[in-house]
Design an enzyme around this catalytic site. Structure first.
Site, PDB file in Angstrom:
ATOM      1  N   TYR A   1     -20.477  13.455 -20.510  1.00  0.00           N
ATOM      2  CA  TYR A   1     -21.449  13.332 -21.601  1.00  0.00           C
ATOM      3  C   TYR A   1     -22.539  14.400 -21.435  1.00  0.00           C
ATOM      4  O   TYR A   1     -23.312  14.377 -20.478  1.00  0.00           O
ATOM      5  CB  TYR A   1     -22.073  11.929 -21.658  1.00  0.00           C
ATOM      6  CG  TYR A   1     -21.089  10.834 -22.041  1.00  0.00           C
ATOM      7  CD1 TYR A   1     -19.826  11.128 -22.569  1.00  0.00           C
ATOM      8  CD2 TYR A   1     -21.406   9.494 -21.872  1.00  0.00           C
ATOM      9  CE1 TYR A   1     -18.919  10.119 -22.918  1.00  0.00           C
ATOM     10  CE2 TYR A   1     -20.508   8.477 -22.217  1.00  0.00           C
ATOM     11  CZ  TYR A   1     -19.266   8.801 -22.737  1.00  0.00           C
ATOM     12  OH  TYR A   1     -18.383   7.803 -23.066  1.00  0.00           O
TER      13      TYR A   1
HETATM   14  N1  LIG Z   1     -14.389   5.430 -23.103  1.00  0.00           N
HETATM   15  C1  LIG Z   1     -14.412   6.223 -24.138  1.00  0.00           C
HETATM   16  O1  LIG Z   1     -13.490   6.997 -24.356  1.00  0.00           O
HETATM   17  C2  LIG Z   1     -15.588   6.198 -25.071  1.00  0.00           C
HETATM   18  C3  LIG Z   1     -15.501   6.815 -26.334  1.00  0.00           C
HETATM   19  C4  LIG Z   1     -16.621   6.723 -27.166  1.00  0.00           C
HETATM   20  C5  LIG Z   1     -17.770   6.073 -26.750  1.00  0.00           C
HETATM   21  N2  LIG Z   1     -17.812   5.498 -25.507  1.00  0.00           N
HETATM   22  C6  LIG Z   1     -19.001   4.711 -25.060  1.00  0.00           C
HETATM   23  O2  LIG Z   1     -19.355   3.810 -26.089  1.00  0.00           O
HETATM   24  C7  LIG Z   1     -20.728   4.011 -26.449  1.00  0.00           C
HETATM   25  C8  LIG Z   1     -20.918   3.745 -27.906  1.00  0.00           C
HETATM   26  O3  LIG Z   1     -20.129   4.618 -28.670  1.00  0.00           O
HETATM   27  P1  LIG Z   1     -20.511   5.096 -30.124  1.00  0.00           P
HETATM   28  O4  LIG Z   1     -21.864   5.692 -30.129  1.00  0.00           O
HETATM   29  O5  LIG Z   1     -19.365   5.880 -30.645  1.00  0.00           O
HETATM   30  O6  LIG Z   1     -20.516   3.701 -30.845  1.00  0.00           O
HETATM   31  P2  LIG Z   1     -21.037   2.732 -31.904  1.00  0.00           P
HETATM   32  O7  LIG Z   1     -21.988   1.816 -31.230  1.00  0.00           O
HETATM   33  O8  LIG Z   1     -19.822   2.183 -32.529  1.00  0.00           O
HETATM   34  O9  LIG Z   1     -21.761   3.602 -33.024  1.00  0.00           O
HETATM   35  C9  LIG Z   1     -22.977   4.230 -32.890  1.00  0.00           C
HETATM   36  C10 LIG Z   1     -23.465   4.573 -34.293  1.00  0.00           C
HETATM   37  O10 LIG Z   1     -23.856   3.358 -34.950  1.00  0.00           O
HETATM   38  C11 LIG Z   1     -25.190   3.481 -35.420  1.00  0.00           C
HETATM   39  N3  LIG Z   1     -25.891   2.196 -35.247  1.00  0.00           N
HETATM   40  C12 LIG Z   1     -26.011   1.477 -34.111  1.00  0.00           C
HETATM   41  N4  LIG Z   1     -26.729   0.355 -34.356  1.00  0.00           N
HETATM   42  C13 LIG Z   1     -27.077   0.390 -35.651  1.00  0.00           C
HETATM   43  C14 LIG Z   1     -27.835  -0.468 -36.480  1.00  0.00           C
HETATM   44  N5  LIG Z   1     -28.355  -1.600 -36.009  1.00  0.00           N
HETATM   45  N6  LIG Z   1     -27.999  -0.140 -37.770  1.00  0.00           N
HETATM   46  C15 LIG Z   1     -27.473   1.018 -38.256  1.00  0.00           C
HETATM   47  N7  LIG Z   1     -26.750   1.879 -37.523  1.00  0.00           N
HETATM   48  C16 LIG Z   1     -26.557   1.566 -36.221  1.00  0.00           C
HETATM   49  C17 LIG Z   1     -25.835   4.525 -34.561  1.00  0.00           C
HETATM   50  O11 LIG Z   1     -26.867   5.133 -35.275  1.00  0.00           O
HETATM   51  P3  LIG Z   1     -28.342   5.226 -34.626  1.00  0.00           P
HETATM   52  O12 LIG Z   1     -28.218   6.207 -33.530  1.00  0.00           O
HETATM   53  O13 LIG Z   1     -29.185   5.663 -35.761  1.00  0.00           O
HETATM   54  O14 LIG Z   1     -28.685   3.845 -34.144  1.00  0.00           O
HETATM   55  C18 LIG Z   1     -24.669   5.475 -34.279  1.00  0.00           C
HETATM   56  O15 LIG Z   1     -24.538   6.425 -35.305  1.00  0.00           O
HETATM   57  C19 LIG Z   1     -21.038   5.445 -25.995  1.00  0.00           C
HETATM   58  O16 LIG Z   1     -22.412   5.666 -25.788  1.00  0.00           O
HETATM   59  C20 LIG Z   1     -20.228   5.547 -24.741  1.00  0.00           C
HETATM   60  O17 LIG Z   1     -20.939   4.961 -23.661  1.00  0.00           O
HETATM   61  C21 LIG Z   1     -16.745   5.548 -24.682  1.00  0.00           C
END
Ligand SMILES: NC(=O)c1ccc[n+]([C@@H]2O[C@H](COP(=O)([O-])OP(=O)(O)OC[C@H]3O[C@@H](n4cnc5c(N)ncnc54)[C@H](OP(=O)(O)O)[C@@H]3O)[C@@H](O)[C@H]2O)c1
Length: 323
Positions: A57
């Protein structure tokens, strides 16, 4: 905050894990160190004790930011997870993958960046088709014996690969993967076919990534491109969240959110938190308000008929997130 015992480990984690992929400078929508620290501080205030990062990351920046922010707290009160596999040094083929050499070097670098002698949960990020699984498991087992890692976990792969890894650990009397970090949310449910029943049977802690479908489960489908991440996230297209029944599910999330007077993100997270096989979704956010939203989602009660209403339009999607 609600806490749970993570799979077959004895370790207690908050039911919301804070995803740390949004910390660093690799993408436009990410948070700088100061903004990240404010989010981490608020997470700890809210009772979150579980943080997920990875060496890749922002090429190590996320680990550094997390380590610096947690340095001001009692180290023993936090549970830190990181990952190994992705390319850390283009041109150096031994700075990626899951060989003994890569794992030992990358683990040393992650411990250094995090400023931690022991990593609570060390996860393999993807399956390594070039390295025999017993080499990977022996290297991870040694890391546990050296006291550099407490538990080992893994991330998206095929269920047959995970079954093979667990069986190899058992046959060789090596540390077993205790957790599966997989791609699972109300708009992407392919993991229910094979992986989640396997995790259930093997008492594996399940910590889904992209639990809000990278934002697609948090706002009306016509507004996906209304945020910087929504416009620029290069992986969104590969995810097919709005194919099949996706748009109808997104509309039902909107309806239920309006009925209950909560946000769409809260309905989507509540759906995941009601699934028995889920320990803690790894929420990604760059906003303190959205983090607070996530924690409040723990209090939302969805009836069986709410759950069925959200699930009914789902149609199988192409597998996304691993190969
Ligand atoms: N193992 C793997 O291969 C892998 C792959 C991807 C991710 N990950 C892990 O999973 C975590 C989360 O992944 P992700 O960021 O893709 O996931 P996510 O939680 O599905 O999506 C994040 C998105 O949702 C929005 N969001 C979150 N809460 C919200 C709310 N209450 N209202 C409106 N929008 C909201 C965020 O915007 P805002 O920023 O504006 O809140 C952001 O754009 C990563 O940080 C990482 O640790 C792991």
């Amino acid at each position: 905050m609600e806490y749970t015992t993570l799979g077959s480990t004895g370790m207690t984690v908050s039911r919301i894990c804070l995803g740390c992929m949004s910390f660093g400078t690799e993408r436009e929508w990410m948070l700088d160190p100061e903004e990240s620290k404010a989010l981490i501080d608020r997470a700890i205030d809210l009772g979150i004790n579980f943080f997920d990062t990875a060496n890749v990351y922002s090429t190590g920046e996320s680990e550094e930011i997390l380590g610096d922010a947690l340095a001001g707290y009692d180290r023993d009160s936090q549970v830190v997870a990181t990952k190994v596999f992705g390319e850390m040094d283009p041109g150096n083929p031994n700075a990626s993958g899951l060989s003994r050499k890569a794992i030992e070097q990358e683990l040393a670098a992650s411990r250094e960046r995090l400023g931690m002698d022991t990593i609570d949960l060390y996860q393999t990020h993807r399956w390594d088709y070039e390295t025999p699984i017993d080499e990977t498991l022996r290297a991870l087992d040694d890391a546990v014996r050296r006291g550099e890692v407490r538990y080992i976990g893994t991330s998206s792969m095929w269920a047959h690969q995970f079954a093979n890894a667990l069986q190899t650990s058992d046959a060789l009397d090596l540390e077993r993967f205790a957790t599966m970090q997989n791609h699972y949310n109300v708009l992407y449910r392919e993991e229910e076919r094979e992986m989640l029943p396997l995790c259930d049977k093997e008492d594996i802690g399940v910590i889904p990534w992209s639990p809000l479908a990278r934002g697609v489960a948090t706002r009306p489908h016509e507004e996906i491109e209304s945020t910087t991440r929504g416009r620029t996230d290069q992986y969104l297209e590969q995810m097919s969240y709005l194919q099949g029944g996706g748009e109808a599910i997104n509309e039902r999330i909107q309806e239920l959110a309006a009925d209950k007077g909560v946000s769409m993100a809260q309905i989507s997270l509540a759906w995941l938190l009601h699934k028995d096989w889920v320990d803690a979704p790894i929420v990604g956010t760059t906003s303190v308000e959205h983090l607070e939203d996530a924690v409040e989602a723990l209090e939302i009660d969805l009836s069986d008929s709410d759950m069925e209403y959200l699930e009914e339009p789902y149609e199988p999607l192409p597998v996304a997130g691993h190969q």
